[in-house]
Structures are given as C-alpha cells and as structure tokens.
Scaffold this motif. Structure first.
Motif, PDB file in Angstrom:
ATOM      1  N   LYS A 154      17.199  94.422 -98.437  1.00 39.06           N
ATOM      2  CA  LYS A 154      16.285  95.190 -99.281  1.00 39.06           C
ATOM      3  C   LYS A 154      17.075  96.270-100.004  1.00 39.06           C
ATOM      4  CE  LYS A 154      12.102  98.034 -99.174  1.00 39.06           C
ATOM      5  NZ  LYS A 154      11.097  98.706 -98.300  1.00 39.06           N
ATOM      6  N   GLY A 155      17.207  96.138-101.320  1.00 40.54           N
ATOM      7  CA  GLY A 155      17.881  97.146-102.117  1.00 40.54           C
ATOM      8  C   GLY A 155      19.368  96.891-102.281  1.00 40.54           C
ATOM      9  N   SER A 156      20.046  97.844-102.934  1.00 46.24           N
ATOM     10  CA  SER A 156      21.478  97.706-103.194  1.00 46.24           C
ATOM     11  C   SER A 156      22.158  99.075-103.215  1.00 46.24           C
ATOM     12  CB  SER A 156      21.719  96.993-104.528  1.00 46.24           C
ATOM     13  OG  SER A 156      21.086  97.695-105.595  1.00 46.24           O
ATOM     14  N   LEU A 157      23.477  99.059-103.041  1.00 48.05           N
ATOM     15  CA  LEU A 157      24.278 100.282-102.963  1.00 48.05           C
ATOM     16  C   LEU A 157      25.514 100.150-103.832  1.00 48.05           C
ATOM     17  CD1 LEU A 157      24.152 100.318 -99.110  1.00 48.05           C
ATOM     18  CD2 LEU A 157      23.202 102.194-100.448  1.00 48.05           C
ATOM     19  N   ARG A 158      25.944 101.297-104.387  1.00 47.35           N
ATOM     20  CA  ARG A 158      27.227 101.314-105.088  1.00 47.35           C
ATOM     21  C   ARG A 158      28.277 101.873-104.125  1.00 47.35           C
ATOM     22  NH1 ARG A 158      29.164 100.566-109.891  1.00 47.35           N
ATOM     23  NH2 ARG A 158      27.089 100.379-110.811  1.00 47.35           N
ATOM     24  N   ILE A 159      29.353 101.133-103.943  1.00 35.65           N
ATOM     25  CA  ILE A 159      30.437 101.545-103.044  1.00 35.65           C
ATOM     26  C   ILE A 159      31.575 102.114-103.890  1.00 35.65           C
ATOM     27  CG2 ILE A 159      31.960 100.853-101.163  1.00 35.65           C
ATOM     28  CD1 ILE A 159      29.010 100.376-100.530  1.00 35.65           C
ATOM     29  N   ASN A 160      31.794 103.416-103.773  1.00 36.55           N
ATOM     30  CA  ASN A 160      32.829 104.071-104.573  1.00 36.55           C
ATOM     31  C   ASN A 160      34.168 104.182-103.847  1.00 36.55           C
ATOM     32  OD1 ASN A 160      31.148 104.504-106.783  1.00 36.55           O
ATOM     33  ND2 ASN A 160      30.395 106.447-105.974  1.00 36.55           N
ATOM     34  N   GLN A 161      34.133 104.475-102.550  1.00 39.49           N
ATOM     35  CA  GLN A 161      35.355 104.682-101.780  1.00 39.49           C
ATOM     36  C   GLN A 161      35.214 104.032-100.400  1.00 39.49           C
ATOM     37  OE1 GLN A 161      38.286 106.667-102.555  1.00 39.49           O
ATOM     38  NE2 GLN A 161      37.543 106.710-104.669  1.00 39.49           N
ATOM     39  N   VAL A 162      36.277 103.373 -99.950  1.00 37.29           N
ATOM     40  CA  VAL A 162      36.281 102.766 -98.620  1.00 37.29           C
ATOM     41  C   VAL A 162      37.622 103.047 -97.944  1.00 37.29           C
ATOM     42  CG1 VAL A 162      34.692 100.923 -99.288  1.00 37.29           C
ATOM     43  CG2 VAL A 162      37.171 100.526 -99.415  1.00 37.29           C
ATOM     44  N   GLN A 163      37.652 102.796 -96.635  1.00 41.77           N
ATOM     45  CA  GLN A 163      38.907 102.924 -95.897  1.00 41.77           C
ATOM     46  C   GLN A 163      38.949 101.864 -94.802  1.00 41.77           C
ATOM     47  OE1 GLN A 163      39.590 106.733 -94.036  1.00 41.77           O
ATOM     48  NE2 GLN A 163      41.766 106.318 -93.705  1.00 41.77           N
ATOM     49  N   ALA A 164      39.900 100.950 -94.913  1.00 39.62           N
ATOM     50  CA  ALA A 164      40.083  99.918 -93.896  1.00 39.62           C
ATOM     51  C   ALA A 164      40.807 100.513 -92.699  1.00 39.62           C
ATOM     52  CB  ALA A 164      40.878  98.759 -94.475  1.00 39.62           C
ATOM     53  N   PRO A 165      40.674  99.919 -91.516  1.00 36.81           N
ATOM     54  CA  PRO A 165      41.355 100.439 -90.329  1.00 36.81           C
ATOM     55  C   PRO A 165      42.863 100.595 -90.555  1.00 36.81           C
ATOM     56  CG  PRO A 165      39.784  98.745 -89.700  1.00 36.81           C
ATOM     57  CD  PRO A 165      39.832  98.745 -91.198  1.00 36.81           C
ATOM     58  N   SER A 166      43.385 101.770 -90.208  1.00 33.65           N
ATOM     59  CA  SER A 166      44.820 102.086 -90.313  1.00 33.65           C
ATOM     60  C   SER A 166      45.342 102.064 -91.748  1.00 33.65           C
ATOM     61  CB  SER A 166      45.652 101.119 -89.456  1.00 33.65           C
ATOM     62  OG  SER A 166      45.229 101.153 -88.110  1.00 33.65           O
TER      63      SER A 166
END
Length: 303
Positions: free
Chosen positions: A269-281
């Motif tokens: 339900k719905g949607s999001l804009r992903i601006n910044q992420v960080q993968a493990p390590s």
C-alpha cells in the motif's frame, strides 16, 4: 523561594534542570541521577547529562543504584524540599520517597496515553497529529498519578523524532516552572486507567521494516532516525526516505522509477522515495548509486 530536589538523567531532563536553575524563584537543593555508564566502543565511563549540568552549577549530586536505602530517605528529608521534581529519572520512586514531599513528574505524552519508556517515538509511530507533556503527581505506579496540567502541541506531518524531542523538552521546561509556581491553584485529576496505553524501551530490533504499508514504514523512519534507524532483513539501512504516496498497490520492494539520485519503491500500500541508503559495512550512498552498484533496475525487487 520554592525549594526542590530534582531527579532526572538524559538530555530531556538536563534542559528542564537548566531552566529551573535560571529561575530566581526556584532553588535546586540537590540532584539525583543514574550512575555513570560506559559509552561507545571504548566503554568510556560517562556522566549523565543531568549530572554535568548540576556540577557546572555547584549543585550536590547523588547517584544511588536505587532510592530504597534509609540513607537516601534521610538525605532528602534533611533538605526539607517543598517539592521533588522528576523527569526521565529511570526509576520508579518508592513510597517512602513519595511521602517526603509532593513529587511532580513530567511525562512526554498526553496521559493516560503512552505510559512508559518511549512516548515520543510512539506518537510518531502511530501518526498522531497532536502530542504534549503531562505534569502529574507521582504515585507508586508507572505514570499512573493524578494529572496536574497538560501542555499540547501539533505534530507536523514530516517532523522527525529529534525535532519533536526538542519541542517537547522546551514545553516540559516551561510547564515545570508553571506548575511549581501555581501548584496550590491546581486541582489534580484522576487518570482514566481504561483509556491507558503502554510503551516499552526501543531496541535495535524495532528498526526492522518491510514494504507492506508506506505510511507505517515512513512513521517508523520518523520515530527511529537516527537511532536505532530503519533497515531491511538484508541489513540495508534506509537512511533518508520520503513518503511519496499512501495510494496504489505494488509488489513489496518493487523498484518503480529510478532518477538521478534516488528511486521510488512500491509497497503493498503506497510508495516511498529512497534518497540515501547504507549497506552493511559500506558507506552511505544515494539511492541511484546503490541501484547502479547492485545492477538493479525498474521492476526488480529491493531486498
């Protein structure tokens, strides 16, 4: 002069203490706070913020493991306080301390809603439009005492927990002074126990999210940033996100649109804009760079 003993521990309580110290009609006789604790990877023994403020102002500090010892009771009785003021102290006061003087507690919710350890986060998790600070007379229960006065505020729809924390801290400080100076004019009101809700401490595990409901995920992001943060089962941390829409139905985690620095992801339900992420390590990167590195494209699933 209003003579008080003050009990508190974190930043929230230290700001209130600073406000009380500055008031010329209030005398802080003594401060009680939690013991120093090891902090960080190097486990450096660190004083609570309330202790730091008290020592900077030459106020006597006590850090008992608990308040049940006869020595603590005698210490406080000897000071003959008019009131004991408690803000995020971290312990429930035993009856022998409650009986010394009226004990006024400042709780960051509109009681009886969100009794317990994480009321500020809860208001964001539930998407509340309003919150506040309650001044109450303490009893032996957890945030169950009679209400003296409530100060309220509206919550902007995109407000983050640190901003809300700051706003409520200022409200709590002003409310404390108001209640102390006008205590004899206030009529304590019983709480409606049947309407009460409870909340516990936040843990790292609370930050786990799935792409079910965009609004709920965004509320978690608001409540848990910067700590404990929100992350997927894979460990990918969503460091900066925006609620795009509460409408529409997609495959959970479906990449809908990729742009220069970010991407849209769908939820049931719905949607999001992903601006910044960080993968493990890994270092934090913008959303588009992460997709490029993982060779993910439109219609792929973010995990």
């Amino acid at each position: 002069m209003i003579n008080i003993v003050y009990m508190g521990t974190p930043d929230y309580a230290s700001y209130i203490l600073e406000t009380l110290i500055k008031d010329k009609e209030i005398e802080v006789l003594s401060v009680y706070t939690q013991p120093d604790k090891p902090v960080g990877r190097k486990k450096v023994l660190t004083a609570p913020p309330v202790k730091t403020v008290a020592l900077e102002n030459a106020i006597e500090v006590h850090q008992p493991l608990n308040l049940r010892s006869p020595e603590t009771e005698e210490e406080i009785k000897a000071l003959k306080p008019d009131y004991i003021v408690v803000a995020a102290y971290g312990q429930i006061l035993p009856k022998n301390i409650l009986d010394i003087a009226p004990c006024i507690n400042l709780h960051a919710s509109i009681l009886p809603q969100y009794r317990g350890a994480s009321p500020i986060q809860q208001s964001l998790l539930h998407g509340d439009k309003e919150t506040g600070v309650t001044a109450m007379l303490m009893d032996v229960g957890l945030d169950t005492g009679d209400i003296l006065k409530i100060s309220r505020m509206d919550i902007p729809k995109d407000m983050m927990v640190e901003e809300l924390f700051t706003a409520l801290t200022k409200i709590a400080a002003d409310l404390t002074v108001d209640v102390l100076k006008n205590f004899n004019t206030l009529t304590p009101q019983k709480q409606d126990d049947e309407a009460s809700t409870h909340c516990s401490k936040i843990t790292k595990e609370n930050g786990l999210v799935v792409f079910d409901d965009a609004q709920e995920l965004y509320n978690k992001y608001r409540a848990f940033t910067p700590w404990p943060g929100v992350h997927l089962e894979s460990g990918l941390k969503l460091k900066e996100i925006v609620l795009q829409s509460t409408q529409g139905s997609y495959k959970p985690g479906e990449i809908l649109v990729k742009s220069k620095d970010s991407f849209l992801v769908g939820c049931k339900k719905g949607s999001l804009r992903i601006n910044q992420v960080q993968a493990p390590s890994k270092k934090q990167v913008d959303g588009a760079s992460y997709l490029n590195g993982k060779k993910l494209k439109r219609a792929d699933i973010l995990v």
